[in-house]
Each structure stands twice: as C-alpha cells, then as structure tokens.
Design a protein around this motif. Structure first.
Motif, PDB file in Angstrom:
ATOM      1  N   GLU A 144      47.786  36.034  38.949  1.00  0.00           N
ATOM      2  CA  GLU A 144      46.655  36.929  38.699  1.00  0.00           C
ATOM      3  C   GLU A 144      46.801  37.635  37.361  1.00  0.00           C
ATOM      4  O   GLU A 144      45.826  37.800  36.622  1.00  0.00           O
ATOM      5  CB  GLU A 144      46.560  37.949  39.840  1.00  0.00           C
ATOM      6  N   ALA A 194      44.236  37.371  34.404  1.00  0.00           N
ATOM      7  CA  ALA A 194      43.594  38.583  33.910  1.00  0.00           C
ATOM      8  C   ALA A 194      43.731  38.681  32.393  1.00  0.00           C
ATOM      9  O   ALA A 194      42.787  39.042  31.687  1.00  0.00           O
ATOM     10  CB  ALA A 194      44.199  39.811  34.582  1.00  0.00           C
ATOM     11  N   GLU A 229      40.504  38.938  30.092  1.00  0.00           N
ATOM     12  CA  GLU A 229      40.273  40.110  29.255  1.00  0.00           C
ATOM     13  C   GLU A 229      40.293  39.776  27.769  1.00  0.00           C
ATOM     14  O   GLU A 229      40.090  40.636  26.924  1.00  0.00           O
ATOM     15  CB  GLU A 229      41.337  41.172  29.555  1.00  0.00           C
ATOM     16  N   ASP A 269      35.241  32.528  36.712  1.00  0.00           N
ATOM     17  CA  ASP A 269      35.859  33.763  36.235  1.00  0.00           C
ATOM     18  C   ASP A 269      36.298  33.662  34.781  1.00  0.00           C
ATOM     19  O   ASP A 269      36.243  34.621  34.033  1.00  0.00           O
ATOM     20  CB  ASP A 269      37.075  34.114  37.106  1.00  0.00           C
ATOM     21  N   ARG A 284      32.860  36.764  43.039  1.00  0.00           N
ATOM     22  CA  ARG A 284      32.823  38.217  42.927  1.00  0.00           C
ATOM     23  C   ARG A 284      32.830  38.722  41.476  1.00  0.00           C
ATOM     24  O   ARG A 284      31.904  39.381  41.030  1.00  0.00           O
ATOM     25  CB  ARG A 284      34.005  38.815  43.697  1.00  0.00           C
ATOM     26  N   THR A 285      33.869  38.418  40.762  1.00  0.00           N
ATOM     27  CA  THR A 285      33.985  38.967  39.408  1.00  0.00           C
ATOM     28  C   THR A 285      32.889  38.435  38.502  1.00  0.00           C
ATOM     29  O   THR A 285      32.412  39.115  37.618  1.00  0.00           O
ATOM     30  CB  THR A 285      35.346  38.602  38.796  1.00  0.00           C
ATOM     31  N   ALA A 329      29.809  40.445  39.220  1.00  0.00           N
ATOM     32  CA  ALA A 329      30.041  41.828  38.830  1.00  0.00           C
ATOM     33  C   ALA A 329      29.886  41.979  37.317  1.00  0.00           C
ATOM     34  O   ALA A 329      29.305  42.944  36.825  1.00  0.00           O
ATOM     35  CB  ALA A 329      31.427  42.277  39.270  1.00  0.00           C
ATOM     36  N   ARG A 330      30.395  40.991  36.609  1.00  0.00           N
ATOM     37  CA  ARG A 330      30.334  41.049  35.163  1.00  0.00           C
ATOM     38  C   ARG A 330      28.881  41.032  34.674  1.00  0.00           C
ATOM     39  O   ARG A 330      28.489  41.758  33.785  1.00  0.00           O
ATOM     40  CB  ARG A 330      31.092  39.846  34.588  1.00  0.00           C
ATOM     41  N   ARG A 387      26.790  44.234  35.569  1.00  0.00           N
ATOM     42  CA  ARG A 387      27.137  45.484  34.910  1.00  0.00           C
ATOM     43  C   ARG A 387      25.987  46.034  34.063  1.00  0.00           C
ATOM     44  O   ARG A 387      25.526  47.145  34.241  1.00  0.00           O
ATOM     45  CB  ARG A 387      28.378  45.279  34.035  1.00  0.00           C
TER      46      ARG A 387
END
Lengths: 240, 240
Positions: free
Chosen positions: A24, A28, A32, B98, B181-182, B185-186, B189
DNA sequence: ACCAGCCATGTGGTCGGACCACTACAGCCG
DNA sequence: CGGCTGTAGTGGTCCGACCACATGGCTGGT
C-alpha cells in the motif's frame, strides 16, 4: 528505538501483514506522484530499512507489484516504475481469462462482444488509410495460409489493429487480455473442426467491408455477430 | 547440444526466475484442474520442496498469486484456491483505476460508459421486483442524507445493484473495479463543488424510471448520459 | 592519446534456518 | 457431556550469506 521507528509506530497501526502495508505504501507513493513512471526506486535493502521491515517482506511486496505490472525489476540494475500504460497494467486481465471456465467464460465473451462491437464501430468512423492497410495485411495473410498457429496470430492482430484504430488504448488492452493466447487456443481447438472456419472468414470480410465503407452501424453489427457466433457455440458446448 | 542444454533437459528449463516458474507451475495446476476452487494446497515448505526451490522463493510466488486473487492464505491454517469468481480475480482491476491519471482516466471512463450503458439496458429488461426495490432503497437513501461519504457509498451500491441485475457477474465485477473507492473519491472532490449534484440526482432518477418502465433503450441512454456527464467534466479539467 | 577488455562494486535473485503469531484439534478437566 | 487448555502445525517475519548479473571505472595495450 530511533525516530523513524517511532514515527512508524504512530503512523501505521498494525493493520494486516507488514507486506500488505508495504504494498500500500508503495502504491500510495506512485498515486501521490512521488514516484514518476520510469523512475528508479531505492534498493530493496534501503526500502526495507525505510519502512522498518525485513528485506524478505519487502521483496514479496515488490514481487506483488511486479506481477501487477506496476513495477519492473531489472537484475543487477534496480527496480523501476513502469510507464503505467494500459498494456502494462492490464496484462493481468489475461490471467483471468486463462483461469476462467464454464459459465464465466461465456460472461467474459459477452463482455468482449460488447466492447469489441463498440470498438469496431468507433474504428469504422476513425480509421485511417494506413491503419486500414495494416488490417488488410492481416486479413489476407490469414486467408493465404493453412497453419492454424499462424492463422490465430493474424486473427489476433486483425482485431488488435481495429481496437487500436478506435483510439482508446485502454479498451484495446482489455480486449487484448480477453483474447489472450491460451484463451483463444482453447476455444479454437474444437471450434474449427466443425467447419466454422469458412464462416469466420466471411465474418472477417464483413467487418472489413464495414471499415472500408466507414459505416459504424454495420461494423458494430458485424463485430457483434462475429463474437456472438463463438459465444453461441461455446454456450451449446456447456449445456448439451 | 551443448552442456547447458544437456543439463536443462535433465532438470528444468532455465527460463526466467525460479519464482516466475513457480507461479506458472501453480497457475498451470489450476488451469488443468488438478487444483479445484476452495481446495487446500500443500504447505509452503512442501510446495517448495516439490518444485526444488527455497521457501522464500515459493512464498514470493504465493504472494504474487494472492494479490491476483487466485490464492488465499489463511494464517495458521493453510493456503487455499479461491472460488475463482469474477470478484476474486477482478479485484486487481481497481488498482489500475487507482493508478491511472490524465488521458487514461478518460479512457477508463469511456470503457465504463460503454459497459455501464449496456448493463443498465440489460437490467431494464431483466430486473425483478426484489432487485428493483433494492435499487430504490439506495436511491432514496442517497437523497435523504448530506454526508458525502454516505452518498458516495449508496451511489456505488446503486450502480452495483443494477449491474448485478444485468445477470453478468463478470461485467458487474469489472464495473465495480472501474468505480473503485479512491477513483470516485478523486473525481468527486471537485465535481460536486460545481453544483452538479442536483444534476446527478436527476440522472439517477432518469435511470430509475427507465428500469421501472423496463425500457432498455431509455435505460441505455440515461446511463450513457450519466457517465458521459462525468466524462465531459473530467475532459474539460484536463484541457483547460 | 585512445580504445578495448577486465574487474570491482552494487544491484536484484536465491537460499537456509530461526523464531513468532495464529489456527485447529485433541485431550484433559470440571 | 461441554468447555477449556495445551500442543502440533501452519503461515508470517526476520536474518545473514551467497550467487548472478549490469554497470562504470580502471588498467593495459596500441
């Protein structure tokens, strides 16, 4: 306990295995933007130290991300982030197709029919002369040989070129996975024994005609019929 | 034949890393049906011994197949083959969503639009009263709360129920991944900040009406418009 | 001065063993 | 008979060593 470990203790409450957490963390970092495509990661040893885990666990995390097509390990050189292109990430889609059987195989074929028909329709509207020539090359090559292996290869290329001409690389990559080598080979095994080979040739010709005419609706119908044909045959095989 | 080839003939073909070979071996065992879904595998130690590799390498292979959703490791109990259902195998699809950005995000949304519209059309024709009631439950729940987190959850469930009603679990699983999910969500926003929330509510209502009327064409159009709306917004964000 | 080839260094790949955390089950005790 | 506990066996983690390979600098020759 040094400060790094102290921070870890607060930041990462023991959820799941350490390897899972490492996966993860790296994911991430990429999400990011802290790790750019093509960039080289720290060494396994450094990464393990940074996250406060052993090299073994870190290797498992890296291996996991490698099979997902996110990372690429080059022996003797280092670990790199892939270009994160559709092809890299959707390669695993082929694994699904390879391991699916029975009813799920039909469902996958149904998904392929939906995507392939739409992709072919889009291609009919957008395809250029160069791309059309490439498609024709595989079409003729497919019709001038008797080697099943070669026919299958050109068949795959035929559809791939069309999907690519649709202008959506992601969709093309998914279709590529849904038509993966072993998947098609399995279906073809008994398929062409029933003399359905001539029909396949006719269907391909129909698709080609629609592309030449830049007729999206005809292309959609031809592609849907083409995949649907295989779908029906497979359905009949499963419920005799 | 040189010495290298001679040695390979006796032991094992030295292609790729030992871990990679182990992954292929296990995959093959499953594909050939020697390992049934739900079945328990030998222990890591035994497997490693069988393939003549170390436990570390075997663990990496197992971890790789675990993240692909093919195997499931239960601490203290053993390693098991998953049911190989669509949900198990296509979970990794969410990872793609993602990690995708920019143009690829739009391509993914385009794929989702194609699949979601077709799934919704199929659902309109096939949906039962029970399933319709479930859909309505999420629809009303979505409209009677202001918690964005909860709205998002019900939004996801709303579409999942519809995809499930289409009768193709594989397609439902793919759509699930595309709406992970992410990912949502992104997008959400900044999306709802532009007052597009009321519009989303209207679009959901339109989809629901089409389902109630069992009107596939209307359902297809409503779903395509719904996803297309987000798609257009995202496209405008990327090319200002 | 230049270039080819060698080799030291650093990297991922593999191995073996040790110990920990957890599960499942058998056997004991109430 | 039922609940409890002890224990054997499993996956999870860590360590240290060595191997295979890629890279770049260095040496030796021309």
């Amino acid at each position: 306990m040094d400060e790094t470990q102290a921070r870890e203790a607060v930041t990462a409450p023991q959820k799941g295995t350490v390897t899972q957490r490492a996966i993860e963390r790296i994911k991430a970092m990429i999400a990011e933007g802290r790790l750019e495509p093509g960039q080289r990661l720290p060494t396994e040893r450094d990464l393990a130290a940074q996250l406060g885990i052993s090299r073994s666990s870190m290797r498992e995390a890296i291996r996991a991300l490698t099979v997902l097509g996110v990372l690429e390990a080059r022996h003797g050189s280092g670990i790199y982030v892939t270009q994160l292109e559709a092809g890299d990430l959707l390669e695993t889609f082929g694994v699904v197709a390879d391991l699916s059987r029975g009813p799920r195989l039909i469902e996958l074929l149904e998904v392929r029919r939906i995507l392939e028909s739409t992709a072919t329709a889009l291609a009919a509207a957008r395809i250029t002369q160069e791309q059309l020539a490439e498609v024709e090359k595989h079409l003729t090559a497919m019709n001038t040989t008797d080697d099943p292996e070669e026919i299958l290869a050109h068949d795959l290329s035929f559809h791939r070129e069309i999907a690519s001409a649709a202008g959506n690389e992601t969709m093309a990559a998914i279709l590529e996975g849904l038509s993966s080598r072993t998947f098609r080979a399995r279906v073809w095994r008994g398929y062409q024994e029933e003399g359905a080979f001539a029909r396949t040739r006719r269907e391909h010709a129909a698709i080609h005609r629609a592309l030449v005419a830049h007729d999206p609706e005809a292309a959609r119908a031809a592609a849907a019929a083409h995949v649907g044909e295989v779908e029906e045959w497979l359905r009949s095989q499963l419920t005799p």
